[in-house]
Design a protein around this motif. Structure first.
Motif, PDB file in Angstrom:
ATOM      1  N   TRP A 187      30.972  53.631  26.430  1.00 20.05           N
ATOM      2  CA  TRP A 187      30.581  54.266  27.855  1.00 20.05           C
ATOM      3  C   TRP A 187      29.319  53.645  28.684  1.00 20.05           C
ATOM      4  CZ3 TRP A 187      25.679  55.321  26.729  1.00 20.05           C
ATOM      5  CH2 TRP A 187      24.688  54.953  25.658  1.00 20.05           C
ATOM      6  N   ASP A 198      29.031  56.146  20.260  1.00 19.33           N
ATOM      7  CA  ASP A 198      29.666  56.563  20.677  1.00 19.33           C
ATOM      8  C   ASP A 198      29.839  58.048  20.301  1.00 19.33           C
ATOM      9  OD1 ASP A 198      31.649  56.085  22.751  1.00 19.33           O
ATOM     10  OD2 ASP A 198      31.659  54.799  21.320  1.00 19.33           O
ATOM     11  N   THR A 199      30.069  59.326  20.751  1.00 19.26           N
ATOM     12  CA  THR A 199      30.165  60.305  20.477  1.00 19.26           C
ATOM     13  C   THR A 199      31.880  60.428  20.301  1.00 19.26           C
ATOM     14  OG1 THR A 199      29.973  61.878  22.542  1.00 19.26           O
ATOM     15  CG2 THR A 199      28.356  61.759  21.474  1.00 19.26           C
ATOM     16  N   THR A 200      32.683  60.533  20.438  1.00 21.20           N
ATOM     17  CA  THR A 200      34.120  60.775  20.430  1.00 21.20           C
ATOM     18  C   THR A 200      35.066  59.503  20.211  1.00 21.20           C
ATOM     19  OG1 THR A 200      34.804  59.909  22.711  1.00 21.20           O
ATOM     20  CG2 THR A 200      34.342  62.542  22.311  1.00 21.20           C
ATOM     21  N   HIS A 201      35.458  60.275  18.743  1.00 21.50           N
ATOM     22  CA  HIS A 201      36.290  58.569  18.416  1.00 21.50           C
ATOM     23  C   HIS A 201      37.987  57.947  18.869  1.00 21.50           C
ATOM     24  CE1 HIS A 201      39.359  57.677  15.238  1.00 21.50           C
ATOM     25  NE2 HIS A 201      38.750  56.894  14.730  1.00 21.50           N
ATOM     26  N   GLY A 202      38.069  58.840  20.279  1.00 19.01           N
ATOM     27  CA  GLY A 202      38.969  58.272  20.908  1.00 19.01           C
ATOM     28  C   GLY A 202      38.568  56.935  21.833  1.00 19.01           C
ATOM     29  N   ALA A 203      37.547  57.351  22.255  1.00 23.16           N
ATOM     30  CA  ALA A 203      37.099  56.291  23.433  1.00 23.16           C
ATOM     31  C   ALA A 203      36.560  55.198  22.675  1.00 23.16           C
ATOM     32  CB  ALA A 203      35.715  57.182  24.008  1.00 23.16           C
ATOM     33  N   TRP A 204      35.498  55.309  21.509  1.00 26.77           N
ATOM     34  CA  TRP A 204      35.195  54.603  20.244  1.00 26.77           C
ATOM     35  C   TRP A 204      36.703  53.387  20.014  1.00 26.77           C
ATOM     36  CZ3 TRP A 204      34.493  55.361  14.972  1.00 26.77           C
ATOM     37  CH2 TRP A 204      33.728  54.249  13.802  1.00 26.77           C
ATOM     38  N   LEU A 230      29.165  59.066  14.835  1.00 24.96           N
ATOM     39  CA  LEU A 230      29.470  59.658  16.704  1.00 24.96           C
ATOM     40  C   LEU A 230      28.432  61.464  16.661  1.00 24.96           C
ATOM     41  CD1 LEU A 230      33.269  60.068  15.424  1.00 24.96           C
ATOM     42  CD2 LEU A 230      32.358  58.761  17.090  1.00 24.96           C
ATOM     43  N   LYS A 231      27.420  60.085  16.471  1.00 27.08           N
ATOM     44  CA  LYS A 231      25.780  61.553  16.982  1.00 27.08           C
ATOM     45  C   LYS A 231      25.473  60.663  18.062  1.00 27.08           C
ATOM     46  CE  LYS A 231      25.497  62.779  12.399  1.00 27.08           C
ATOM     47  NZ  LYS A 231      24.211  62.869  10.818  1.00 27.08           N
TER      48      LYS A 231
END
Length: 188
Positions: free
Chosen positions: A41, A72-78, A95-96
Motif C-alpha cells: 500500500w 502489510d496486513t493482508t496476504h493477498g495484497a502482499w 502481517l502486523k
C-alpha cells in the motif's frame, strides 16, 4: 534526519515467508543482504521497487541477495504486489502492519527503508535508495580484496593463508604461485 541504527551487528529476526515457512536473517550469513522494509500500500515503496529490482538483477550473482520485509496486513495484497512488481527475492512478513516485529527491532519509522549487511551480518549502510543503492553495493563488493573460501586446489597454500592472514603481500604471492596454474584472485 536521524538514522535508526549505528553500524554494527544486525538484529536477528525470524518471520514467515510467503508460504508460511520461517526464514531467519542469519540464514543469509556469508552474503551481502539488503533488508528492505516496504508494503504493498506504500506508493513511495512501489515507486522505488524498479530501482531495487535493477540492483538485485545487477548483483544477484555476486554474493548479494535481498530480504523483503513487508508491513502489510493482508496476504493477498502482499502477494499481488510481489508478483506485479517482479520482486523475485525472499520475502517475509508477520502481517502486523506497523507492529511488525522486525521493523520494531530495527527502529523503522517510515518506509521504504532498508539496511545493507555485509557477509558477517554487520550493518554497513542504511536508507539507501535510487542510484545510491547500486553505487553503495558496488563499492562494498569491490572495496575488499576477496579471498574466497574455495580459492585454490592447493590445500597447503590455503592453510598458509589462514596462518598468516595479516600479510597481504604474502597472500598475493601465494595466489600468484599456485602449482595448478588457476588464477586465484581477480585484481581490479
Amino acid at each position: 534526519w536521524k538514522k535508526t541504527l549505528r553500524p554494527g551487528k544486525a538484529p536477528e529476526f525470524t518471520m514467515a515467508d510467503t508460504t508460511g515457512k520461517p526464514v531467519s536473517l542469519s540464514s543469509f550469513k556469508g552474503k551481502y543482504v539488503l533488508v528492505d522494509f516496504w508494503a504493498s500500500w506504500c506508493r513511495p515503496c512501489r515507486l522505488e521497487n524498479p530501482n531495487v529490482v535493477a540492483t538485485f538483477n545487477q548483483f544477484k550473482d555476486k554474493n548479494f541477495t535481498i530480504l523483503g520485509v513487508s508491513l502489510d496486513t493482508t496476504h493477498g495484497a502482499w502477494m499481488d504486489a510481489i508478483h506485479h512488481d517482479g520482486l523475485t527475492w525472499n520475502h517475509v512478513s508477520d502481517l502486523k502492519g506497523w507492529n511488525n516485529e522486525a521493523a520494531a527491532k530495527y527502529g523503522v519509522q517510515s518506509i521504504p527503508y532498508n539496511f545493507l549487511m555485509d557477509p558477517d551480518g554487520n550493518i554497513i549502510a542504511e536508507d539507501i535508495t535510487g542510484k545510491e543503492l547500486g553505487e553503495t553495493l558496488g563499492n562494498s563488493l569491490t572495496s575488499k580484496t576477496a579471498f574466497p573460501e574455495k580459492w585454490t586446489c592447493c590445500p597447503s597454500r590455503a592453510a598458509l593463508l589462514n596462518v598468516y592472514p595479516q600479510h597481504y603481500l604474502f597472500k598475493l604471492a601465494l595466489l600468484r604461485t599456485s602449482a595448478c596454474g588457476i588464477p586465484k584472485v581477480r585484481l581490479s
